[in-house]
Design a protein around this motif. Structure first.
Motif, short mmCIF file in Angstrom:
data_model
loop_
_atom_site.label_atom_id
_atom_site.label_comp_id
_atom_site.label_asym_id
_atom_site.label_seq_id
_atom_site.Cartn_x
_atom_site.Cartn_y
_atom_site.Cartn_z
N SER A 111 33.40 -25.95 10.08
CA SER A 111 33.76 -24.84 9.18
C SER A 111 33.64 -25.22 7.71
N VAL A 112 33.06 -24.31 6.95
CA VAL A 112 33.07 -24.43 5.49
C VAL A 112 34.40 -23.82 5.03
N TRP A 113 35.17 -24.60 4.28
CA TRP A 113 36.42 -24.10 3.72
C TRP A 113 36.11 -23.49 2.36
N VAL A 114 36.45 -22.24 2.19
CA VAL A 114 36.10 -21.51 0.98
C VAL A 114 37.38 -21.16 0.22
N GLY A 115 37.50 -21.72 -0.98
CA GLY A 115 38.68 -21.50 -1.80
C GLY A 115 38.34 -21.01 -3.18
N GLY A 116 39.23 -21.28 -4.13
CA GLY A 116 39.04 -20.83 -5.50
C GLY A 116 39.92 -19.64 -5.81
N LEU A 117 39.98 -19.30 -7.09
CA LEU A 117 40.84 -18.21 -7.55
C LEU A 117 40.20 -16.84 -7.42
N HIS A 118 38.88 -16.78 -7.24
CA HIS A 118 38.20 -15.48 -7.11
C HIS A 118 38.24 -15.09 -5.64
N GLU A 119 39.34 -14.49 -5.23
CA GLU A 119 39.58 -14.24 -3.80
C GLU A 119 38.61 -13.23 -3.21
N ALA A 120 38.23 -12.21 -3.96
CA ALA A 120 37.30 -11.21 -3.42
C ALA A 120 35.95 -11.85 -3.13
N LEU A 121 35.47 -12.67 -4.06
CA LEU A 121 34.18 -13.33 -3.85
C LEU A 121 34.30 -14.39 -2.76
N ARG A 122 35.42 -15.10 -2.71
CA ARG A 122 35.68 -16.05 -1.63
C ARG A 122 35.54 -15.37 -0.28
N ASP A 123 36.17 -14.22 -0.13
CA ASP A 123 36.14 -13.51 1.14
C ASP A 123 34.75 -12.98 1.46
N SER A 124 34.01 -12.55 0.44
CA SER A 124 32.64 -12.07 0.65
C SER A 124 31.73 -13.20 1.13
N ILE A 125 31.91 -14.39 0.55
CA ILE A 125 31.10 -15.54 0.98
C ILE A 125 31.44 -15.91 2.41
N CYS A 126 32.73 -15.92 2.74
CA CYS A 126 33.12 -16.21 4.13
C CYS A 126 32.47 -15.23 5.09
N ALA A 127 32.53 -13.94 4.77
CA ALA A 127 31.96 -12.92 5.64
C ALA A 127 30.45 -13.10 5.79
N ALA A 128 29.77 -13.41 4.69
CA ALA A 128 28.32 -13.60 4.74
C ALA A 128 27.95 -14.81 5.59
N LEU A 129 28.72 -15.90 5.46
CA LEU A 129 28.45 -17.09 6.28
C LEU A 129 28.69 -16.79 7.76
N LEU A 130 29.77 -16.10 8.06
CA LEU A 130 30.06 -15.75 9.45
C LEU A 130 28.96 -14.86 10.02
N ASP A 131 28.50 -13.89 9.23
CA ASP A 131 27.42 -13.00 9.67
C ASP A 131 26.12 -13.74 9.93
N SER A 132 25.95 -14.89 9.26
CA SER A 132 24.72 -15.69 9.41
C SER A 132 24.86 -16.77 10.47
N GLY A 133 25.98 -16.78 11.19
CA GLY A 133 26.16 -17.73 12.29
C GLY A 133 26.84 -19.03 11.93
N PHE A 134 27.34 -19.14 10.70
CA PHE A 134 28.08 -20.32 10.29
C PHE A 134 29.58 -20.09 10.49
N ALA A 184 19.20 -21.07 5.43
CA ALA A 184 19.98 -19.93 5.94
C ALA A 184 21.37 -19.91 5.32
N PHE A 185 21.96 -21.10 5.20
CA PHE A 185 23.27 -21.23 4.55
C PHE A 185 23.18 -20.77 3.10
N ALA A 186 22.19 -21.27 2.38
CA ALA A 186 22.03 -20.92 0.96
C ALA A 186 21.75 -19.43 0.80
N ASP A 187 20.92 -18.87 1.68
CA ASP A 187 20.61 -17.44 1.60
C ASP A 187 21.86 -16.59 1.79
N ALA A 188 22.73 -17.00 2.73
CA ALA A 188 23.97 -16.26 3.00
C ALA A 188 24.87 -16.28 1.77
N VAL A 189 25.05 -17.46 1.18
CA VAL A 189 25.91 -17.56 -0.01
C VAL A 189 25.30 -16.78 -1.16
#
Length: 197
Positions: A111-134, A184-189
């Motif tokens: 698992s990629v742990w996604v943090g930081g203070l920009h919570e909306a963008l954090r959650d968007s990156i998580c969703a994109a990674l999950l959608d791409s199979g990560f 694929a990882f980079a494209d998702a992010v």
């Protein structure tokens, strides 16, 4: 283990640029910067991941150790004290900063742990990674690698809130010999950043 150096000035007084470390920076017409402050032998694979995410779209910064050091004798400067001048200049000119880091596998080498203070963008990156199979997990307050300190390099862009990606060692190793997976990882992010940045 404590860092050997607590500032870039202390590091630069003893280490030689071009022999012990190098700095790569590309400032582009983008509000986003992708930053890998622990590249090269510090957290292997992070500079490659950051460069792949930045592609030709986003600004990019990487500090890389060029020499393999004994444990505890590296060029790691923790993200809350990372003050290399070119990095500070780039993040100050950027609206949002994405920090790319490496972590130990621990009990979760996928698992990629996604943090930081920009919570909306954090959650968007998580969703994109999950959608791409990560596998990706949002991490927040109280997590040791949450990247929520305002002094963290990822939170020092103009909006004061960024995102920190902590990529496990196993995944970084897989990226080194599986270029398609790294892209694929980079494209998702990058897709999440284009939508939310």
């Amino acid at each position: 283990m404590a860092d050997r150096y607590d500032s870039f000035a202390a590091l630069a007084a003893r280490e030689i640029e071009g022999a012990h470390y190098r700095i790569r920076v590309a400032q582009r017409a983008s509000p986003l910067a992708i930053v890998a402050p622990h590249g090269g032998f510090i957290e292997p694979g992070t500079s490659e991941a950051a460069l792949a995410i930045a592609h030709e779209c986003f600004s990019f910064y990487c500090f890389e150790s060029l020499t393999l050091r004994a444990k505890g004798d590296g060029l790691h400067i923790t993200s809350t004290r990372f003050d290399e001048p070119q990095a500070l200049q780039l993040v100050a000119a950027s609206e949002v900063v994405i920090g790319v880091h490496g972590r130990k596998n621990g009990d979760d080498g996928a698992s990629v742990w996604v943090g930081g203070l920009h919570e909306a963008l954090r959650d968007s990156i998580c969703a994109a990674l999950l959608d791409s199979g990560f596998r990706a997990k949002p991490v927040g307050e109280g997590h040791p690698l949450a990247g929520r300190d305002p002094r963290n390099i990822c939170n020092r862009g103009r909006c004061g809130a960024g995102v920190q990606l902590e990529i496990p060692r196993a995944l970084r190793i897989s990226f080194s010999h599986d270029e398609a997976s790294r892209h694929a990882f980079a494209d998702a992010v990058r897709g999440a950043l284009r939508q939310g940045g």
